[in-house]
Design a protein around this motif. Structure first.
Motif, PDB file in Angstrom:
ATOM      1  N   SER A 282       0.865  -1.243  -0.056  1.00 58.44           N
ATOM      2  CA  SER A 282       0.253  -0.195  -0.074  1.00 58.44           C
ATOM      3  C   SER A 282       0.918   1.186   0.012  1.00 58.44           C
TER       4      SER A 282
ATOM      5  N   HIS B   2      -4.437   3.580  -4.154  1.00 56.91           N
ATOM      6  CA  HIS B   2      -5.461   4.795  -3.828  1.00 56.91           C
ATOM      7  C   HIS B   2      -4.769   6.075  -4.656  1.00 56.91           C
TER       8      HIS B   2
ATOM      9  N   ALA C 153      -8.849  -1.118  -5.014  1.00 55.75           N
ATOM     10  CA  ALA C 153      -8.486   0.291  -5.194  1.00 55.75           C
ATOM     11  C   ALA C 153      -9.611   0.996  -4.484  1.00 55.75           C
ATOM     12  N   THR C 154      -9.305   2.201  -4.311  1.00 58.05           N
ATOM     13  CA  THR C 154     -10.088   3.146  -3.839  1.00 58.05           C
ATOM     14  C   THR C 154     -10.893   3.771  -4.670  1.00 58.05           C
TER      15      THR C 154
ATOM     16  N   ASP D 121     -11.143   6.620  -5.452  1.00 57.68           N
ATOM     17  CA  ASP D 121     -10.545   8.029  -6.180  1.00 57.68           C
ATOM     18  C   ASP D 121      -9.342   7.492  -7.055  1.00 57.68           C
ATOM     19  N   ALA D 122      -9.263   6.385  -7.066  1.00 55.97           N
ATOM     20  CA  ALA D 122      -7.921   5.758  -7.695  1.00 55.97           C
ATOM     21  C   ALA D 122      -8.129   5.815  -9.171  1.00 55.97           C
TER      22      ALA D 122
ATOM     23  N   THR E 218     -13.061   4.044   1.064  1.00 56.94           N
ATOM     24  CA  THR E 218     -11.897   4.686   1.845  1.00 56.94           C
ATOM     25  C   THR E 218     -10.884   3.936   1.943  1.00 56.94           C
ATOM     26  N   GLN E 219      -9.577   4.702   1.858  1.00 58.96           N
ATOM     27  CA  GLN E 219      -8.173   3.827   1.909  1.00 58.96           C
ATOM     28  C   GLN E 219      -8.052   2.977   3.201  1.00 58.96           C
TER      29      GLN E 219
ATOM     30  N   MET F 123      -9.992  -0.290   2.228  1.00 57.92           N
ATOM     31  CA  MET F 123      -9.287  -0.953   1.445  1.00 57.92           C
ATOM     32  C   MET F 123      -7.917  -1.768   1.842  1.00 57.92           C
TER      33      MET F 123
END
Length: 284
Positions: A60, A118, A137-138, A140-141, A198-199, A202
């Motif tokens: 990560s 992310h 993935a998040t 927003d990725a 959210t990260q 994830m």
């Protein structure tokens, strides 16, 4: 044999309950890739592959983006690409081969690798994540084959691995235009396994997946990774033949009985780790 843990400046590494968690940890530089990044990643992969300390690896990152890819200033400093002579151009081949080998080590690691992505996954970061077994993935990725936007061809694995993961037409569109591929579209194409809000969610899911993998017989996980990677690049007939050789080499009645018994008794199975490795040249 005790394999020394590598000293890291751009990453953090922790191992808990047979699960390794490697974190890209240069958020102020958007986790860009430079010679130290490659050197430390090589050291971590060598450690994990030889020590037998982990049964699965989660990767990560920190900060706004997973990684912004190659540090552009590297091309004007540590990496000099000489296109003025055939000898210089030949050296480009050797340099790229060395860089490609590092990411290939992720793919060939003895244990499964899960990428938790992310923000931006840009340029060389796409090369990296395509080597993984599982990608989360998040929301927003996004993924971007950035190389075309700076006048070059992606050259460390994206164009070779991505067509094995998503439709060829999509690969060509991304590679020719440098457009961003968002997480939800990536999920639809099969590039990522799941998208999270959210990260934290994830990373928690990635670690949970890794713990499930770590609960299985490590040699069976090793064999499964060998078989899947081989089948990707060979015919069904060849892969079935390889499967016969592989199963004959690693079959264990004990592991099967222990797995069944553990399920019935609702407990964790007891399985040996993969042995620590030493290079032949290091033996006495």
């Amino acid at each position: 044999m005790n394999t020394p843990t590598p000293t890291l400046t751009g990453f953090t590494l922790g191992i808990t309950d047979h699960v390794a968690h490697l974190v890209l940890n240069k958020p102020e530089a958007m986790n860009t890739m430079h010679p130290t990044f490659w050197r430390e990643l090589d050291a971590v992969l060598a450690y994990l592959n030889t020590s037998g300390a982990a049964r699965a690896l989660v990767v990560s990152s920190t900060g706004k983006h997973f990684s912004a890819g190659m540090a552009l200033e590297t091309f004007g400093g540590a990496i000099t690409l000489d296109d003025r002579s055939p000898e210089g151009r030949a050296a480009i081949f050797d340099l790229l081969t060395d860089m490609q080998a590092t990411f290939s080590r992720v793919e060939s690691l003895r244990i499964p690798v899960i990428m938790a992505i992310h923000g931006g996954c840009i340029g060389g970061a796409v090369d990296l994540v395509t080597t993984a077994c599982v990608r989360y993935a998040t929301a927003d990725a996004f993924f971007c084959i950035q190389e075309i936007n700076i006048g070059m061809v992606a050259d460390v694995g994206t164009l070779q691995r991505l067509p094995k993961l998503i439709p060829l037409g999509v690969v060509k569109e991304l590679a020719y235009t440098g457009r961003r591929l968002g997480a939800h579209k990536a999920l639809g194409y099969g590039l990522v396994n799941e998208v999270f809000d959210t990260q934290d969610a994830m990373v928690a899911a990635a670690l949970q997946c890794a713990r499930e993998i770590a609960s299985k017989p490590p040699v069976a996980i090793w064999g499964t990774k060998q078989a899947v990677n081989y089948a990707r690049d060979h015919s069904v007939e060849d892969s079935l033949r390889q499967m016969g050789w592989l199963q004959g080499a690693i079959w264990s009645n004990r592991h099967v009985m222990e797995s069944v018994t553990a399920m019935k008794q609702k407990r964790a199975g007891d399985f040996p780790d993969l042995p620590a490795l030493r290079r032949f040249s290091e033996l006495d």
